[in-house]
Design a protein around this motif. Sequence first.
Motif, PDB file in Angstrom:
ATOM      1  N   ILE A   7      -0.053  16.513  -1.019  1.00 10.71           N
ATOM      2  CA  ILE A   7      -0.935  16.683   0.319  1.00 10.71           C
ATOM      3  C   ILE A   7      -1.811  15.529   0.075  1.00 10.71           C
ATOM      4  O   ILE A   7      -2.534  15.317  -0.895  1.00 10.71           O
ATOM      5  CB  ILE A   7      -1.581  17.810   0.480  1.00 10.71           C
ATOM      6  N   ALA A   8      -1.936  14.501   0.974  1.00 12.86           N
ATOM      7  CA  ALA A   8      -2.811  13.478   1.233  1.00 12.86           C
ATOM      8  C   ALA A   8      -4.062  13.967   1.929  1.00 12.86           C
ATOM      9  O   ALA A   8      -4.061  14.594   2.787  1.00 12.86           O
ATOM     10  CB  ALA A   8      -2.302  12.293   1.721  1.00 12.86           C
ATOM     11  N   THR A   9      -5.394  13.671   1.250  1.00  7.65           N
ATOM     12  CA  THR A   9      -6.711  14.179   1.990  1.00  7.65           C
ATOM     13  C   THR A   9      -7.396  13.056   2.253  1.00  7.65           C
ATOM     14  O   THR A   9      -7.995  12.486   1.286  1.00  7.65           O
ATOM     15  CB  THR A   9      -7.260  15.119   0.849  1.00  7.65           C
ATOM     16  N   ALA A  52       0.879  -1.328   0.094  1.00  7.10           N
ATOM     17  CA  ALA A  52      -0.053   0.077  -0.053  1.00  7.10           C
ATOM     18  C   ALA A  52       0.827   1.090   0.034  1.00  7.10           C
ATOM     19  O   ALA A  52       0.588   2.182  -0.577  1.00  7.10           O
ATOM     20  CB  ALA A  52      -0.712  -0.178   1.298  1.00  7.10           C
ATOM     21  N   ARG A  53       1.915   1.232   0.650  1.00  6.89           N
ATOM     22  CA  ARG A  53       2.936   2.328   0.944  1.00  6.89           C
ATOM     23  C   ARG A  53       3.506   2.593  -0.528  1.00  6.89           C
ATOM     24  O   ARG A  53       3.624   3.699  -1.109  1.00  6.89           O
ATOM     25  CB  ARG A  53       4.136   2.129   1.719  1.00  6.89           C
ATOM     26  N   ARG A  54       4.004   1.441  -1.217  1.00 10.89           N
ATOM     27  CA  ARG A  54       4.441   1.695  -2.465  1.00 10.89           C
ATOM     28  C   ARG A  54       3.455   2.279  -3.706  1.00 10.89           C
ATOM     29  O   ARG A  54       3.698   2.835  -4.361  1.00 10.89           O
ATOM     30  CB  ARG A  54       4.985   0.272  -2.951  1.00 10.89           C
ATOM     31  N   TYR A  55       2.223   1.339  -3.427  1.00  7.34           N
ATOM     32  CA  TYR A  55       1.151   2.138  -4.448  1.00  7.34           C
ATOM     33  C   TYR A  55       0.852   3.831  -4.090  1.00  7.34           C
ATOM     34  O   TYR A  55       1.164   4.655  -5.073  1.00  7.34           O
ATOM     35  CB  TYR A  55      -0.218   1.410  -4.054  1.00  7.34           C
ATOM     36  N   GLY A  56       0.826   4.045  -2.796  1.00 11.00           N
ATOM     37  CA  GLY A  56       0.887   5.518  -2.641  1.00 11.00           C
ATOM     38  C   GLY A  56       1.853   6.412  -3.115  1.00 11.00           C
ATOM     39  O   GLY A  56       1.681   7.675  -3.712  1.00 11.00           O
ATOM     40  N   ALA A  57       3.173   5.776  -3.104  1.00 10.40           N
ATOM     41  CA  ALA A  57       4.349   6.661  -3.495  1.00 10.40           C
ATOM     42  C   ALA A  57       4.284   6.633  -4.862  1.00 10.40           C
ATOM     43  O   ALA A  57       4.581   8.043  -5.710  1.00 10.40           O
ATOM     44  CB  ALA A  57       5.463   6.001  -3.186  1.00 10.40           C
ATOM     45  N   ALA A  58       3.896   5.821  -5.814  1.00  9.83           N
ATOM     46  CA  ALA A  58       3.770   5.691  -7.314  1.00  9.83           C
ATOM     47  C   ALA A  58       2.495   6.698  -7.839  1.00  9.83           C
ATOM     48  O   ALA A  58       2.608   7.416  -8.643  1.00  9.83           O
ATOM     49  CB  ALA A  58       3.695   4.256  -7.639  1.00  9.83           C
ATOM     50  N   VAL A  67      -1.354   6.944   2.934  1.00 10.13           N
ATOM     51  CA  VAL A  67      -0.905   8.476   3.346  1.00 10.13           C
ATOM     52  C   VAL A  67       0.591   8.820   3.302  1.00 10.13           C
ATOM     53  O   VAL A  67       1.159   9.899   2.648  1.00 10.13           O
ATOM     54  CB  VAL A  67      -1.366   8.934   4.333  1.00 10.13           C
ATOM     55  N   GLU A  68       1.433   8.105   3.879  1.00 10.71           N
ATOM     56  CA  GLU A  68       2.811   8.185   3.830  1.00 10.71           C
ATOM     57  C   GLU A  68       3.455   8.072   2.435  1.00 10.71           C
ATOM     58  O   GLU A  68       4.502   8.821   1.966  1.00 10.71           O
ATOM     59  CB  GLU A  68       3.500   6.903   4.954  1.00 10.71           C
ATOM     60  N   GLY A  69       2.881   7.067   1.710  1.00 12.99           N
ATOM     61  CA  GLY A  69       3.438   7.039   0.338  1.00 12.99           C
ATOM     62  C   GLY A  69       3.041   8.194  -0.406  1.00 12.99           C
ATOM     63  O   GLY A  69       3.928   8.786  -1.223  1.00 12.99           O
ATOM     64  N   ILE A  70       1.755   8.928  -0.453  1.00 10.50           N
ATOM     65  CA  ILE A  70       1.545   9.939  -1.449  1.00 10.50           C
ATOM     66  C   ILE A  70       2.481  10.959  -1.016  1.00 10.50           C
ATOM     67  O   ILE A  70       2.861  11.737  -1.732  1.00 10.50           O
ATOM     68  CB  ILE A  70       0.027  10.190  -1.098  1.00 10.50           C
ATOM     69  N   GLN A  71       2.493  11.591   0.461  1.00 11.36           N
ATOM     70  CA  GLN A  71       3.122  12.584   0.833  1.00 11.36           C
ATOM     71  C   GLN A  71       4.648  12.410   0.809  1.00 11.36           C
ATOM     72  O   GLN A  71       5.425  13.362   0.830  1.00 11.36           O
ATOM     73  CB  GLN A  71       2.671  12.754   2.314  1.00 11.36           C
ATOM     74  N   GLY A 122       0.602  10.791   9.417  1.00 10.45           N
ATOM     75  CA  GLY A 122       0.747  12.537   9.199  1.00 10.45           C
ATOM     76  C   GLY A 122       0.017  13.104   8.009  1.00 10.45           C
ATOM     77  O   GLY A 122       0.652  13.924   7.374  1.00 10.45           O
ATOM     78  N   ALA A 123      -1.060  12.640   7.883  1.00 15.79           N
ATOM     79  CA  ALA A 123      -2.009  13.221   6.805  1.00 15.79           C
ATOM     80  C   ALA A 123      -2.199  14.876   7.087  1.00 15.79           C
ATOM     81  O   ALA A 123      -2.412  15.470   8.150  1.00 15.79           O
ATOM     82  CB  ALA A 123      -3.438  12.411   6.612  1.00 15.79           C
ATOM     83  N   ALA A 124      -1.932  15.559   5.788  1.00  9.94           N
ATOM     84  CA  ALA A 124      -1.724  16.906   5.998  1.00  9.94           C
ATOM     85  C   ALA A 124      -3.257  17.607   5.854  1.00  9.94           C
ATOM     86  O   ALA A 124      -3.491  18.829   6.048  1.00  9.94           O
ATOM     87  CB  ALA A 124      -1.051  17.394   4.996  1.00  9.94           C
ATOM     88  N   ALA A 125      -4.205  16.699   5.105  1.00  9.33           N
ATOM     89  CA  ALA A 125      -5.837  17.386   4.864  1.00  9.33           C
ATOM     90  C   ALA A 125      -6.619  16.329   5.249  1.00  9.33           C
ATOM     91  O   ALA A 125      -6.475  15.064   5.156  1.00  9.33           O
ATOM     92  CB  ALA A 125      -5.639  17.826   3.617  1.00  9.33           C
ATOM     93  N   VAL A 126      -7.780  16.448   5.537  1.00  6.88           N
ATOM     94  CA  VAL A 126      -8.766  15.807   5.987  1.00  6.88           C
ATOM     95  C   VAL A 126     -10.126  16.404   5.232  1.00  6.88           C
ATOM     96  O   VAL A 126     -10.271  17.610   4.977  1.00  6.88           O
ATOM     97  CB  VAL A 126      -9.245  15.597   7.290  1.00  6.88           C
TER      98      VAL A 126
END
Length: 698
Positions: free
Chosen positions: A183-185, A120-126, A174-178, A226-230
């Motif tokens: 910003i992950a929402t 899931a983290r790898r997906y978020g980063a990609a 979230v960690e992957g996206i950011q 550590g999500a920056a947005a909700v």
Amino acid sequence: MEMSRRLAVKLAGAAVVAMRPGAVALPAPAHRPHAGDQARHKAEELVRRMTLDEKVTQLHGTGPQFPGAGYNGSIPGNSRLGIPALYLADGPNGVGNGATGVTQWPGAKALAAAWDPGLARRYGAAYGAEQAGKGHNVALAPCVNILRVPNWGRSAEAFTEDPHLNSRLAEAVVEGIQSQYVIATVKHFAANNQETDRMSVDVVVSRRALHEIYFPAFRAAVQQGGAAAVMTAYNKIDGSYASENAYAVGQVLRGEWGFDGMVVSDWGGTHSTVAAAKAGSDVEMPGGTYFGTALKNAVRNGEVAESVVDGMVADVLTAMFRAGLFDHRLPDPRSALRTVVSSREHLALARSISVQGSVLLKNQGVLPFSGAVRSVAVIGEAAHRIPQPTYGSATVNRTGTAITPLAGIEARAGTVKVVSSHDLLGRTTDAAAVAAKADRAVVFVADTAGEGTDRSTLALPAGQNELIEAVAAANPNTVVVLNTSGAVLMPWLDKVRGVIANWYAGQEQGAAIAALLFGDAEPGGRLPETFPATDRQGPAGSGDRYPGDGVSVHYDEGLAVGYRRYHRSGQKPLFPFGFGLSYTRFTLGDLGIRTGADGGAQVRVTVRNTGSRTGSEVVQLYLEHPDAAGEPSPVLKAFAKATLAPGGSRTVELPVPRDAFAVWSEERQGWTVLPGRYGIHVGRSSADLPLSAEFHVP
């Protein structure tokens, strides 16, 4: 009558916890320390240099600024102060809004079925890298709403019915996206679990259910990820719209969890100026009906203190600083319209997610195909396309050629003869004739689901059940591949020999399913949701619980969501939560438990591959509380995925920290650990738990 009903729901499941002697209240968890304090300091310094007009400009946005923009809204920057513009883009299953040059990923359900936070983290980063490459610095993802009813139209965008699995995946994505300076929402906060009347329905739900079922993934995304947005939801929660809900946003998200990032409305989901601002919301999307001129006027006439507006702007800027948007500027989306951000690596990852997230539900010796199989019939309209949500933020374009199931099988078949039939409505006789001449028949079926509409039934549409029946009658070695948003009914289950839940599998679907059928890979998934046996099982069988009366919907089941409900009611589902077969065999043993430093349980289990090929097992731990806790069933608290060669073994660690033993007390309005004996149950699904032991909590 309505007030008494609402009170009854709020009190459901609370009294048994409230008065237990010796219960230990847990302190409110400290907010996760970020480079965070520095980000807030920078944000507040910048706010002090802004005029009221400049502040208000940061608190509402517009829709796309030009045709084919590839994003869903924007908030202008401030060149005087060096504040970058924000470009907000869908969605949970890939870069949406009509963007091109992007990867059409498998749906979130497929990712959840892999039971692998690392994946899931790898997906978020990609995924985050693709948003960044398109100039979008705010990703409107992930969607972490609990699958309360399997009929939910947005099931393919969500992960699971279970709060623990949901939390682990939310944190990882979230960690992957950011990690890509995007910003992950995390959305939609909260209790957004149906499309029917979603814009206005009042969800009547106990606070205990909110904290134990519907809030945990948001909390994990914020505090651990550590999500920056909700993003707030459309619906009301106990009488107040989510965007102005003082309890959910103000007391819990802002207060108890310490969230100081951006709270943005869903599109058109803001309903007030004063109430929303004071509750803790920051940004209205799109337009400025409430957070534009109306907000300035509210400041000038004293309804909203300017310090409140300062805090709102500081929240937005804190999110931007925390995600690195000031130091890592992205291209203007106009300049990136034709940029191809998909890659071979991303396509390989999409294929891997599809393989690892596919769940083998039935296999009576037909999978994988053996060397004796000389011909395969590929049947079904779904074999010629890539199913995905029909409408909304989860609809994603593909880059290049999508590999359909038929194309993938033909490419892999080698000397195996492949024949096909579209089977379109009323042509089941033709399909059966094709199937009868082959060694194996594989029927691909799909549902129709998407944002805005719930499924009225879990039955497959358009005569597909009849198609399967006809093919199975013609060929006893029939395999069904489900390309669906989630659970479906299977009246033909005892007539086929194999079933794979392949979900909405993305543009690499054909390559992934071919690898599974021919045995190049094994289906590594386990169900992230229960598959009901009938439409009447679960809340969908009761109108007031779902879909409600057009005004409100009552979550009377309390904590009994998903597999918890089946355990409490004694109903038998078609397939239980956590279930999945393998092409090899595993045994579990050597259960060991010791007390950890925090008073929780440190659990060890040995898993052995006793079969003839490499495969993966997901070891699952369920915690059974003392009766006084009022929990409807043992609940998932830990899991570990182990991939082993034939004859291999591994001891997996399953930590259950002390706070995982806690339940929410309505009386204390906080988390409480009850003293007593707890059951530790370990196995392969919520219904298959062969290893058990007791653990005492003083």
